[in-house]
Design a protein around this motif. Structure first.
Motif, PDB file in Angstrom:
ATOM      1  N   MET A   1     -12.910  22.799  20.977  1.00 21.00           N
ATOM      2  CA  MET A   1     -14.283  22.227  21.312  1.00 21.00           C
ATOM      3  C   MET A   1     -14.157  20.646  22.031  1.00 21.00           C
ATOM      4  O   MET A   1     -14.790  20.684  23.149  1.00 21.00           O
ATOM      5  CB  MET A   1     -15.240  21.979  20.055  1.00 21.00           C
ATOM      6  N   LEU A   2     -13.403  19.847  21.396  1.00 16.15           N
ATOM      7  CA  LEU A   2     -13.435  18.477  22.206  1.00 16.15           C
ATOM      8  C   LEU A   2     -12.722  18.617  23.390  1.00 16.15           C
ATOM      9  O   LEU A   2     -12.912  17.835  24.454  1.00 16.15           O
ATOM     10  CB  LEU A   2     -12.768  17.479  21.296  1.00 16.15           C
ATOM     11  N   GLY A   3     -12.027  19.673  23.624  1.00 15.52           N
ATOM     12  CA  GLY A   3     -11.066  19.736  24.746  1.00 15.52           C
ATOM     13  C   GLY A   3     -11.790  20.482  26.221  1.00 15.52           C
ATOM     14  O   GLY A   3     -11.324  20.530  27.075  1.00 15.52           O
ATOM     15  N   GLU A   4     -13.027  20.916  25.667  1.00 13.71           N
ATOM     16  CA  GLU A   4     -14.022  21.082  26.668  1.00 13.71           C
ATOM     17  C   GLU A   4     -14.661  20.024  27.412  1.00 13.71           C
ATOM     18  O   GLU A   4     -15.534  20.262  28.612  1.00 13.71           O
ATOM     19  CB  GLU A   4     -14.857  22.172  26.123  1.00 13.71           C
ATOM     20  N   VAL A   5     -14.778  18.858  26.741  1.00 16.73           N
ATOM     21  CA  VAL A   5     -15.236  17.948  27.358  1.00 16.73           C
ATOM     22  C   VAL A   5     -14.543  17.092  28.313  1.00 16.73           C
ATOM     23  O   VAL A   5     -13.583  16.442  27.893  1.00 16.73           O
ATOM     24  CB  VAL A   5     -15.755  16.661  26.166  1.00 16.73           C
ATOM     25  N   ASN A   6     -14.952  17.150  29.687  1.00 20.05           N
ATOM     26  CA  ASN A   6     -14.448  16.330  30.434  1.00 20.05           C
ATOM     27  C   ASN A   6     -15.217  16.061  31.668  1.00 20.05           C
ATOM     28  O   ASN A   6     -16.496  16.370  31.573  1.00 20.05           O
ATOM     29  CB  ASN A   6     -13.302  17.455  31.164  1.00 20.05           C
TER      30      ASN A   6
ATOM     31  N   LEU B   1     -23.241  11.780  22.760  1.00 20.93           N
ATOM     32  CA  LEU B   1     -22.134  12.509  22.475  1.00 20.93           C
ATOM     33  C   LEU B   1     -20.865  11.386  22.312  1.00 20.93           C
ATOM     34  O   LEU B   1     -19.852  11.786  21.764  1.00 20.93           O
ATOM     35  CB  LEU B   1     -21.928  13.378  23.695  1.00 20.93           C
ATOM     36  N   ARG B   2     -20.561  10.468  23.334  1.00 20.84           N
ATOM     37  CA  ARG B   2     -19.673   9.605  23.348  1.00 20.84           C
ATOM     38  C   ARG B   2     -19.316   8.956  22.195  1.00 20.84           C
ATOM     39  O   ARG B   2     -18.345   8.660  21.479  1.00 20.84           O
ATOM     40  CB  ARG B   2     -19.573   8.788  24.422  1.00 20.84           C
ATOM     41  N   ALA B   3     -20.571   8.449  21.582  1.00 26.33           N
ATOM     42  CA  ALA B   3     -20.565   7.734  20.137  1.00 26.33           C
ATOM     43  C   ALA B   3     -20.038   8.448  19.080  1.00 26.33           C
ATOM     44  O   ALA B   3     -19.442   8.148  18.001  1.00 26.33           O
ATOM     45  CB  ALA B   3     -21.850   7.170  19.900  1.00 26.33           C
ATOM     46  N   ALA B   4     -20.677   9.775  19.133  1.00 22.77           N
ATOM     47  CA  ALA B   4     -20.525  10.876  18.056  1.00 22.77           C
ATOM     48  C   ALA B   4     -18.786  10.962  18.143  1.00 22.77           C
ATOM     49  O   ALA B   4     -18.177  11.175  17.044  1.00 22.77           O
ATOM     50  CB  ALA B   4     -20.950  12.015  18.230  1.00 22.77           C
ATOM     51  N   ILE B   5     -18.203  11.378  19.159  1.00 20.25           N
ATOM     52  CA  ILE B   5     -16.830  11.402  19.361  1.00 20.25           C
ATOM     53  C   ILE B   5     -16.087  10.409  18.894  1.00 20.25           C
ATOM     54  O   ILE B   5     -14.868  10.319  18.142  1.00 20.25           O
ATOM     55  CB  ILE B   5     -16.450  11.840  20.717  1.00 20.25           C
ATOM     56  N   GLY B   6     -16.631   9.108  19.394  1.00 17.39           N
ATOM     57  CA  GLY B   6     -15.837   7.846  18.767  1.00 17.39           C
ATOM     58  C   GLY B   6     -15.830   7.927  17.125  1.00 17.39           C
ATOM     59  O   GLY B   6     -14.949   7.513  16.449  1.00 17.39           O
ATOM     60  N   HIS B   7     -17.010   8.233  16.619  1.00 16.16           N
ATOM     61  CA  HIS B   7     -16.972   8.205  15.275  1.00 16.16           C
ATOM     62  C   HIS B   7     -15.916   9.183  14.491  1.00 16.16           C
ATOM     63  O   HIS B   7     -15.582   9.019  13.512  1.00 16.16           O
ATOM     64  CB  HIS B   7     -18.541   8.411  14.789  1.00 16.16           C
ATOM     65  N   HIS B   8     -16.042  10.323  15.029  1.00 21.24           N
ATOM     66  CA  HIS B   8     -15.371  11.586  14.921  1.00 21.24           C
ATOM     67  C   HIS B   8     -13.945  11.072  14.724  1.00 21.24           C
ATOM     68  O   HIS B   8     -13.092  11.310  13.850  1.00 21.24           O
ATOM     69  CB  HIS B   8     -15.451  12.518  15.658  1.00 21.24           C
ATOM     70  N   GLU B   9     -13.468  10.091  15.920  1.00 20.84           N
ATOM     71  CA  GLU B   9     -11.938   9.713  16.007  1.00 20.84           C
ATOM     72  C   GLU B   9     -11.707   8.524  14.931  1.00 20.84           C
ATOM     73  O   GLU B   9     -10.799   8.434  14.113  1.00 20.84           O
ATOM     74  CB  GLU B   9     -11.771   9.353  17.254  1.00 20.84           C
ATOM     75  N   ALA B  10     -12.899   7.618  14.583  1.00 20.93           N
ATOM     76  CA  ALA B  10     -12.537   6.784  13.686  1.00 20.93           C
ATOM     77  C   ALA B  10     -12.404   7.168  12.415  1.00 20.93           C
ATOM     78  O   ALA B  10     -11.642   6.679  11.318  1.00 20.93           O
ATOM     79  CB  ALA B  10     -13.838   5.580  13.766  1.00 20.93           C
ATOM     80  N   GLU B  11     -13.151   8.376  11.817  1.00 22.18           N
ATOM     81  CA  GLU B  11     -13.023   9.170  10.874  1.00 22.18           C
ATOM     82  C   GLU B  11     -11.445   9.874  10.433  1.00 22.18           C
ATOM     83  O   GLU B  11     -11.376  10.341   9.350  1.00 22.18           O
ATOM     84  CB  GLU B  11     -14.318  10.043  10.501  1.00 22.18           C
ATOM     85  N   GLY B  12     -10.824   9.813  11.519  1.00 27.60           N
ATOM     86  CA  GLY B  12      -9.809  10.612  11.356  1.00 27.60           C
ATOM     87  C   GLY B  12      -9.520  12.261  11.698  1.00 27.60           C
ATOM     88  O   GLY B  12      -8.752  12.606  11.296  1.00 27.60           O
ATOM     89  N   TYR B  13     -10.717  12.620  12.325  1.00 28.55           N
ATOM     90  CA  TYR B  13     -10.665  14.021  12.545  1.00 28.55           C
ATOM     91  C   TYR B  13     -10.012  14.402  13.840  1.00 28.55           C
ATOM     92  O   TYR B  13      -9.790  15.562  13.886  1.00 28.55           O
ATOM     93  CB  TYR B  13     -12.217  14.418  12.421  1.00 28.55           C
ATOM     94  N   HIS B  14      -9.645  13.603  14.765  1.00 26.11           N
ATOM     95  CA  HIS B  14      -8.866  14.031  16.013  1.00 26.11           C
ATOM     96  C   HIS B  14      -8.242  12.623  16.435  1.00 26.11           C
ATOM     97  O   HIS B  14      -8.277  11.604  16.092  1.00 26.11           O
ATOM     98  CB  HIS B  14      -9.809  14.795  16.893  1.00 26.11           C
ATOM     99  N   ARG B  15      -7.200  13.072  17.180  1.00 27.77           N
ATOM    100  CA  ARG B  15      -6.352  11.853  17.676  1.00 27.77           C
ATOM    101  C   ARG B  15      -6.349  12.012  19.339  1.00 27.77           C
ATOM    102  O   ARG B  15      -5.934  10.746  19.804  1.00 27.77           O
ATOM    103  CB  ARG B  15      -4.996  12.036  17.263  1.00 27.77           C
ATOM    104  N   GLU B  16      -6.990  13.065  19.718  1.00 24.92           N
ATOM    105  CA  GLU B  16      -7.007  13.227  21.293  1.00 24.92           C
ATOM    106  C   GLU B  16      -7.850  12.077  21.988  1.00 24.92           C
ATOM    107  O   GLU B  16      -8.774  11.621  21.317  1.00 24.92           O
ATOM    108  CB  GLU B  16      -7.481  14.313  21.939  1.00 24.92           C
ATOM    109  N   ILE B  17      -7.570  11.664  23.108  1.00 27.19           N
ATOM    110  CA  ILE B  17      -8.201  10.765  23.980  1.00 27.19           C
ATOM    111  C   ILE B  17      -9.518  11.768  24.793  1.00 27.19           C
ATOM    112  O   ILE B  17      -8.989  12.436  25.442  1.00 27.19           O
ATOM    113  CB  ILE B  17      -7.606  10.003  24.984  1.00 27.19           C
TER     114      ILE B  17
END
Length: 86
Positions: A1-6, A30-46
């Motif tokens: 799903m995150l891989g589709e964001v470009n 969306l950007r803020a939600a992705i940043g929160h998701h990353e901060a919580e350790g749910y993904h490591r991709e940029i």
């Protein structure tokens, strides 16, 4: 799903959304939600979210009188929409 964001997907969304300011706000969320998701350790991709350019600042605001007229009109209209069946 995150891989589709470009960039292409973001530009396509902004074009379909129509209003640039609304699309920008949605994509900022969306950007803020992705940043929160990353901060919580749910993904490591940029994941980069491309934003449309900012629109022109608002040049007109509702006056107190304008707001009162809108509230009055909406309240009159809402009376006809109220359900009477219980």
């Amino acid at each position: 799903m995150l891989g589709e964001v470009n960039g292409e997907a973001c530009r396509s969304y902004a074009k379909k959304r129509g209003k640039r300011g609304g699309a920008r706000r949605d994509l900022e969320d969306l950007r803020a939600a992705i940043g929160h998701h990353e901060a919580e350790g749910y993904h490591r991709e940029i994941v980069k979210v491309s934003l449309p350019e900012k629109g022109q600042p608002r040049d007109r605001w509702l006056t107190r009188s304008d707001a009162a007229k809108l509230v009055w009109a909406l309240s009159r209209n809402a009376e006809g929409l109220a359900s009477t069946d219980g």
